[in-house]
Scaffold this motif. Structure first.
Motif, PDB file in Angstrom:
ATOM      1  N   TYR A  29      39.972  32.020  28.996  1.00  0.00           N
ATOM      2  CA  TYR A  29      39.026  33.106  28.696  1.00  0.00           C
ATOM      3  C   TYR A  29      39.397  34.347  29.512  1.00  0.00           C
ATOM      4  CZ  TYR A  29      34.788  35.917  28.843  1.00  0.00           C
ATOM      5  OH  TYR A  29      33.906  36.973  28.786  1.00  0.00           O
ATOM      6  N   HIS A  30      39.649  34.135  30.789  1.00  0.00           N
ATOM      7  CA  HIS A  30      39.954  35.256  31.684  1.00  0.00           C
ATOM      8  C   HIS A  30      41.348  35.832  31.425  1.00  0.00           C
ATOM      9  CE1 HIS A  30      36.247  34.593  33.829  1.00  0.00           C
ATOM     10  NE2 HIS A  30      36.525  33.303  33.859  1.00  0.00           N
ATOM     11  N   ILE A  31      42.271  34.995  30.946  1.00  0.00           N
ATOM     12  CA  ILE A  31      43.603  35.488  30.576  1.00  0.00           C
ATOM     13  C   ILE A  31      43.502  36.395  29.350  1.00  0.00           C
ATOM     14  CG2 ILE A  31      45.865  34.817  29.634  1.00  0.00           C
ATOM     15  CD1 ILE A  31      45.646  32.254  31.391  1.00  0.00           C
ATOM     16  N   LEU A  32      42.796  35.925  28.334  1.00  0.00           N
ATOM     17  CA  LEU A  32      42.681  36.683  27.083  1.00  0.00           C
ATOM     18  C   LEU A  32      42.055  38.062  27.309  1.00  0.00           C
ATOM     19  CD1 LEU A  32      42.865  36.970  24.002  1.00  0.00           C
ATOM     20  CD2 LEU A  32      40.719  35.693  23.818  1.00  0.00           C
ATOM     21  N   TYR A  33      41.062  38.130  28.192  1.00  0.00           N
ATOM     22  CA  TYR A  33      40.330  39.385  28.364  1.00  0.00           C
ATOM     23  C   TYR A  33      40.691  40.135  29.643  1.00  0.00           C
ATOM     24  CZ  TYR A  33      37.509  37.672  24.486  1.00  0.00           C
ATOM     25  OH  TYR A  33      37.090  37.212  23.262  1.00  0.00           O
ATOM     26  N   LYS A  34      41.854  39.830  30.214  1.00  0.00           N
ATOM     27  CA  LYS A  34      42.203  40.432  31.501  1.00  0.00           C
ATOM     28  C   LYS A  34      42.455  41.937  31.407  1.00  0.00           C
ATOM     29  CE  LYS A  34      46.320  39.460  33.210  1.00  0.00           C
ATOM     30  NZ  LYS A  34      47.511  38.673  33.598  1.00  0.00           N
TER      31      LYS A  34
END
Length: 254
Positions: A29-34
C-alpha cells in the motif's frame, strides 16, 4: 480485501467488508502511494489551520493518520497532535516520531475519544470505507462527540461526480520495479479499485472500495447526526466548491 497467491485459496469475499484493515497494513500500500504530493498536503494544512484560526498549542486529532506524515507536520506547526489509525503496522511506524506533543494510537474511528479536541482532521478520502450507512453515521457522531465546545472538524473527501467523470478504467503503475495493474469502476454505489501485481514470485490481488458519497449524502448524514455544516471548499487552496468541476469535497463542521 482479498489476497490471491499461486496456491489455491479459499473464497475471501467475506473479507471485503474489512478490506482496509488488511490492505493498509501491507508494505505494498505504502509503495503504491509513495509518490503522493506531500508539499500540496502541507499547503492544504497551512491553509486549513489558518482558516480555522486555531489557538497556539491547540489539541488536534488526525483521524485515520496512516504512518503519521501529516500528524508530524501539524505538530511542527505548533499543535498538540494525536494521530489515530486502525492499522497497527502504520501506528507502530508513526510512533517512532512521538514526542511530548505528538502521540499515536490504534483506534477505530467509529468510537469517540474520551478527550476533546480543538480540531479533528479526516484527510485525503479516509472516510466511506464501511459497508453500512449506519457505520458512516456512527463515525460522524463519534467525531462530533470528540470535539471541544469551540472545536471544528474537517472531512476532506473526493468529489464523486468529478471522480466518476474522469475515472481511468485501466492503467499500469510501476513503482520500485513492481508493476501494479489497476482497474477502476463504479458498482453498487461504490468506487472500486482492483490492484493486481506480482512480487518475488507471488501474485497479489487487493480491492479498494469506497462509498460514492456526494455532498447531498454527507448533508443527510450530518443532519441525522445533529452536525452543523459551516463551509465547503473544492480544493486544497480552499477555493469555492463546484459540484462537478471541483476535485475535492472539503467540509468544515461542528
Amino acid at each position: 480485501m482479498s489476497v490471491k497467491h499461486n496456491a489455491p485459496i479459499q473464497n475471501q469475499e467475506d473479507d471485503n467488508q474489512n478490506w482496509y484493515s488488511s490492505w493498509f497494513d501491507t508494505p505494498y500500500y505504502h509503495i503504491l502511494y509513495k509518490d503522493r504530493n506531500y508539499r500540496e498536503a502541507q499547503v492544504f494544512m497551512d491553509n486549513l489551520t489558518h482558516y480555522l484560526n486555531l489557538p497556539e498549542k491547540a489539541k488536534v486529532l488526525d483521524l485515520a493518520c496512516g504512518k503519521g506524515r501529516h500528524s508530524i507536520y501539524l505538530n511542527q506547526l505548533g499543535y498538540d497532535v494525536l494521530g489515530a489509525d486502525l492499522s497497527e503496522n502504520s501506528i507502530a511506524e508513526a510512533s517512532k516520531n512521538s514526542n511530548e506533543t505528538l502521540h499515536f494510537k490504534v483506534h477505530d474511528m467509529r468510537q469517540p475519544f474520551e478527550e476533546k479536541f480543538d480540531a479533528i482532521f479526516n484527510l485525503f478520502t479516509s472516510f466511506g470505507y464501511f459497508e453500512s450507512d449506519e457505520d458512516n453515521l456512527t463515525t460522524l457522531k463519534a467525531i462530533k462527540e470528540s470535539l471541544s465546545e469551540y472545536g471544528f472538524a474537517v472531512i476532506d473527501f473526493m468529489n464523486v461526480p468529478n471522480v466518476i467523470e474522469n475515472l481511468v478504467p485501466e492503467e499500469v503503475k510501476t513503482v520500485d520495479e513492481i508493476d501494479f495493474h489497476i482497474k477502476r469502476y463504479v458498482e453498487d454505489g461504490h468506487i472500486f479499485k482492483e490492484i493486481d501485481f506480482e512480487d518475488q514470485g507471488r501474485k497479489y490481488h487487493f480491492t479498494e472500495k469506497v462509498k460514492a458519497l456526494t455532498l447531498k449524502d454527507f448533508q443527510d448524514l450530518m443532519d441525522e447526526a445533529g452536525i452543523f455544516l459551516l463551509d465547503i471548499f473544492g480544493d486544497y487552496k480552499l477555493k469555492k466548491f463546484h459540484k462537478t468541476e471541483s476535485e475535492r469535497l472539503i467540509m468544515i463542521f461542528k
